[in-house]
Scaffold this motif. Sequence first.
Motif, PDB file in Angstrom:
ATOM      1  N   GLN A  25      39.627  50.549  28.302  1.00  0.00           N
ATOM      2  CA  GLN A  25      40.214  50.474  29.627  1.00  0.00           C
ATOM      3  C   GLN A  25      40.153  49.044  30.155  1.00  0.00           C
ATOM      4  O   GLN A  25      39.287  48.260  29.809  1.00  0.00           O
ATOM      5  CB  GLN A  25      39.504  51.426  30.588  1.00  0.00           C
ATOM      6  N   GLU A  26      41.099  48.722  31.027  1.00  0.00           N
ATOM      7  CA  GLU A  26      41.136  47.405  31.651  1.00  0.00           C
ATOM      8  C   GLU A  26      40.080  47.329  32.750  1.00  0.00           C
ATOM      9  O   GLU A  26      39.876  48.276  33.505  1.00  0.00           O
ATOM     10  CB  GLU A  26      42.535  47.158  32.235  1.00  0.00           C
ATOM     11  N   ILE A  27      39.394  46.199  32.832  1.00  0.00           N
ATOM     12  CA  ILE A  27      38.358  46.004  33.839  1.00  0.00           C
ATOM     13  C   ILE A  27      39.000  45.403  35.085  1.00  0.00           C
ATOM     14  O   ILE A  27      39.595  44.330  35.036  1.00  0.00           O
ATOM     15  CB  ILE A  27      37.240  45.078  33.322  1.00  0.00           C
ATOM     16  N   GLY A  28      38.906  46.099  36.207  1.00  0.00           N
ATOM     17  CA  GLY A  28      39.505  45.634  37.446  1.00  0.00           C
ATOM     18  C   GLY A  28      38.639  44.604  38.150  1.00  0.00           C
ATOM     19  O   GLY A  28      37.471  44.389  37.810  1.00  0.00           O
ATOM     20  N   VAL A  29      39.216  43.973  39.173  1.00  0.00           N
ATOM     21  CA  VAL A  29      38.518  42.918  39.895  1.00  0.00           C
ATOM     22  C   VAL A  29      37.305  43.485  40.628  1.00  0.00           C
ATOM     23  O   VAL A  29      36.221  42.882  40.622  1.00  0.00           O
ATOM     24  CB  VAL A  29      39.478  42.226  40.886  1.00  0.00           C
ATOM     25  N   ARG A  30      37.451  44.653  41.276  1.00  0.00           N
ATOM     26  CA  ARG A  30      36.332  45.233  42.028  1.00  0.00           C
ATOM     27  C   ARG A  30      35.148  45.524  41.111  1.00  0.00           C
ATOM     28  O   ARG A  30      33.996  45.173  41.425  1.00  0.00           O
ATOM     29  CB  ARG A  30      36.785  46.512  42.729  1.00  0.00           C
ATOM     30  N   LYS A  31      35.428  46.134  39.963  1.00  0.00           N
ATOM     31  CA  LYS A  31      34.360  46.439  39.013  1.00  0.00           C
ATOM     32  C   LYS A  31      33.732  45.156  38.486  1.00  0.00           C
ATOM     33  O   LYS A  31      32.508  45.076  38.298  1.00  0.00           O
ATOM     34  CB  LYS A  31      34.910  47.273  37.858  1.00  0.00           C
ATOM     35  N   SER A  32      34.552  44.136  38.240  1.00  0.00           N
ATOM     36  CA  SER A  32      34.051  42.857  37.741  1.00  0.00           C
ATOM     37  C   SER A  32      33.130  42.197  38.748  1.00  0.00           C
ATOM     38  O   SER A  32      32.085  41.649  38.382  1.00  0.00           O
ATOM     39  CB  SER A  32      35.225  41.915  37.423  1.00  0.00           C
ATOM     40  N   LEU A  33      33.507  42.236  40.028  1.00  0.00           N
ATOM     41  CA  LEU A  33      32.667  41.642  41.066  1.00  0.00           C
ATOM     42  C   LEU A  33      31.328  42.371  41.167  1.00  0.00           C
ATOM     43  O   LEU A  33      30.272  41.732  41.316  1.00  0.00           O
ATOM     44  CB  LEU A  33      33.401  41.672  42.409  1.00  0.00           C
ATOM     45  N   LEU A  34      31.361  43.692  41.087  1.00  0.00           N
ATOM     46  CA  LEU A  34      30.120  44.463  41.155  1.00  0.00           C
ATOM     47  C   LEU A  34      29.227  44.167  39.955  1.00  0.00           C
ATOM     48  O   LEU A  34      28.002  43.983  40.096  1.00  0.00           O
ATOM     49  CB  LEU A  34      30.434  45.959  41.222  1.00  0.00           C
ATOM     50  N   LEU A  35      29.826  44.101  38.757  1.00  0.00           N
ATOM     51  CA  LEU A  35      29.049  43.794  37.561  1.00  0.00           C
ATOM     52  C   LEU A  35      28.479  42.383  37.620  1.00  0.00           C
ATOM     53  O   LEU A  35      27.328  42.144  37.240  1.00  0.00           O
ATOM     54  CB  LEU A  35      29.929  43.940  36.312  1.00  0.00           C
ATOM     55  N   SER A  36      29.294  41.441  38.100  1.00  0.00           N
ATOM     56  CA  SER A  36      28.826  40.065  38.211  1.00  0.00           C
ATOM     57  C   SER A  36      27.656  39.963  39.178  1.00  0.00           C
ATOM     58  O   SER A  36      26.646  39.294  38.900  1.00  0.00           O
ATOM     59  CB  SER A  36      29.977  39.159  38.669  1.00  0.00           C
ATOM     60  N   ALA A  37      27.759  40.650  40.327  1.00  0.00           N
ATOM     61  CA  ALA A  37      26.661  40.653  41.292  1.00  0.00           C
ATOM     62  C   ALA A  37      25.413  41.298  40.689  1.00  0.00           C
ATOM     63  O   ALA A  37      24.285  40.840  40.929  1.00  0.00           O
ATOM     64  CB  ALA A  37      27.087  41.403  42.556  1.00  0.00           C
ATOM     65  N   PHE A  38      25.607  42.344  39.886  1.00  0.00           N
ATOM     66  CA  PHE A  38      24.489  43.011  39.226  1.00  0.00           C
ATOM     67  C   PHE A  38      23.772  42.058  38.271  1.00  0.00           C
ATOM     68  O   PHE A  38      22.527  41.949  38.292  1.00  0.00           O
ATOM     69  CB  PHE A  38      25.007  44.234  38.470  1.00  0.00           C
ATOM     70  N   TYR A  39      24.545  41.332  37.438  1.00  0.00           N
ATOM     71  CA  TYR A  39      23.932  40.421  36.473  1.00  0.00           C
ATOM     72  C   TYR A  39      23.248  39.242  37.173  1.00  0.00           C
ATOM     73  O   TYR A  39      22.190  38.775  36.738  1.00  0.00           O
ATOM     74  CB  TYR A  39      24.982  39.898  35.490  1.00  0.00           C
ATOM     75  N   ILE A  40      23.842  38.736  38.239  1.00  0.00           N
ATOM     76  CA  ILE A  40      23.222  37.642  38.977  1.00  0.00           C
ATOM     77  C   ILE A  40      21.908  38.105  39.603  1.00  0.00           C
ATOM     78  O   ILE A  40      20.901  37.381  39.585  1.00  0.00           O
ATOM     79  CB  ILE A  40      24.180  37.101  40.049  1.00  0.00           C
ATOM     80  N   THR A  41      21.892  39.330  40.136  1.00  0.00           N
ATOM     81  CA  THR A  41      20.671  39.888  40.717  1.00  0.00           C
ATOM     82  C   THR A  41      19.575  40.024  39.664  1.00  0.00           C
ATOM     83  O   THR A  41      18.406  39.679  39.903  1.00  0.00           O
ATOM     84  CB  THR A  41      20.956  41.258  41.356  1.00  0.00           C
ATOM     85  N   ILE A  42      19.944  40.524  38.475  1.00  0.00           N
ATOM     86  CA  ILE A  42      18.971  40.658  37.393  1.00  0.00           C
ATOM     87  C   ILE A  42      18.443  39.283  36.987  1.00  0.00           C
ATOM     88  O   ILE A  42      17.228  39.091  36.793  1.00  0.00           O
ATOM     89  CB  ILE A  42      19.606  41.356  36.175  1.00  0.00           C
ATOM     90  N   GLY A  43      19.358  38.303  36.859  1.00  0.00           N
ATOM     91  CA  GLY A  43      18.949  36.960  36.457  1.00  0.00           C
ATOM     92  C   GLY A  43      18.002  36.321  37.458  1.00  0.00           C
ATOM     93  O   GLY A  43      16.981  35.722  37.085  1.00  0.00           O
ATOM     94  N   LEU A  44      18.327  36.437  38.744  1.00  0.00           N
ATOM     95  CA  LEU A  44      17.455  35.877  39.777  1.00  0.00           C
ATOM     96  C   LEU A  44      16.138  36.653  39.857  1.00  0.00           C
ATOM     97  O   LEU A  44      15.067  36.065  40.033  1.00  0.00           O
ATOM     98  CB  LEU A  44      18.168  35.896  41.125  1.00  0.00           C
ATOM     99  N   GLY A  45      16.233  37.971  39.724  1.00  0.00           N
ATOM    100  CA  GLY A  45      15.029  38.789  39.784  1.00  0.00           C
ATOM    101  C   GLY A  45      14.061  38.495  38.650  1.00  0.00           C
ATOM    102  O   GLY A  45      12.835  38.609  38.828  1.00  0.00           O
ATOM    103  N   PHE A  46      14.586  38.096  37.498  1.00  0.00           N
ATOM    104  CA  PHE A  46      13.708  37.766  36.373  1.00  0.00           C
ATOM    105  C   PHE A  46      12.821  36.574  36.717  1.00  0.00           C
ATOM    106  O   PHE A  46      11.718  36.444  36.180  1.00  0.00           O
ATOM    107  CB  PHE A  46      14.535  37.467  35.126  1.00  0.00           C
TER     108      PHE A  46
END
Length: 309
Positions: A25-46
């Motif tokens: 399936q194609e990844i939409g902008v909304r899903k991409s923004l949520l995933l990006s925010a998730f990864y940034i949160t994990i990275g900062l939280g580490f």
Amino acid sequence: MWAVFLTLVLGLLALDLGVLNRGQQEIGVRKSLLLSAFYITIGLGFGGFVWAQLGPEPAVEYWTGFVVEKSLAMDNIFVIATIFGAFAVPRHLQHRVLFWGILGVIVLRAVMIGFGAALVQRYEWVLLVFAAFLIVTGARMLLSGDDHESGVADNRLLRWLRRNLRVTQDFAGHRFLVRQPDDSGRMRLFVTPLFLALVAIEFADVVFAVDSVPAIFAITTDPYLVYTSNIFAILGLRALYFALAAVLHRFSGLKPALAVLLIFIGGKVVVAEALGIEKVPAALSLGVTFAILAAGVAVSLVRSAPARQ
């Protein structure tokens, strides 16, 4: 600490491909923004985990490295978009290429960082070489806008692969390798254009790592901090690509800011050596890094404002 890091990375990769992005399936902008925010949160939280295990100074160094690597990864997005355009990769197949590309990056960065750590540990003057390289690279980017895109687009490795491998004319879904009859009717193994796009992305990361690896070593020489900040910055690159690829051209002030950032990172190593101190305080480095990037984003928004009216 290595076990915690590797377990977390493997879990994120399994979650990403096995749960969040199953199928084609194609990844939409909304899903991409949520995933990006998730990864940034994990990275900062580490960084909080690093603080608990090693103390505040290593944690700030980790956060500085993470921010720098995340910022330098923006240039990768330009090149990835160029590669996908050159190979006409359908949007619904792009996430698969990027996923396997990130797996390759994890291995390549481990090799490069391990080699760099061994050099720095044995020859301390290598840090000054890294610093000089960063200053020259930043100055060149600032003056000419050179960001390695031409080197990636004109890739001799890809031309060699096309000459020496059997390449299909069309895509075969999400597959990198297929078996089909050749001109004589014999069943042969072919690579698809999707495989060539993957090779191009891996090559692009090697080119960009030439800048980013010396940059992180100029912040900290601890292999754990260097590698973890690199990998957490890269893990979210795929989501960041789908979120920003269409609008990244509006951030015209970001590339000069990245050039200034490279000059600053290299310059502080030289200044520390000249002053006879071990290193510039990590908190100061993090503050200046944020200030440079914020200025680049602000300039970009001001420049793009008339175009949105």
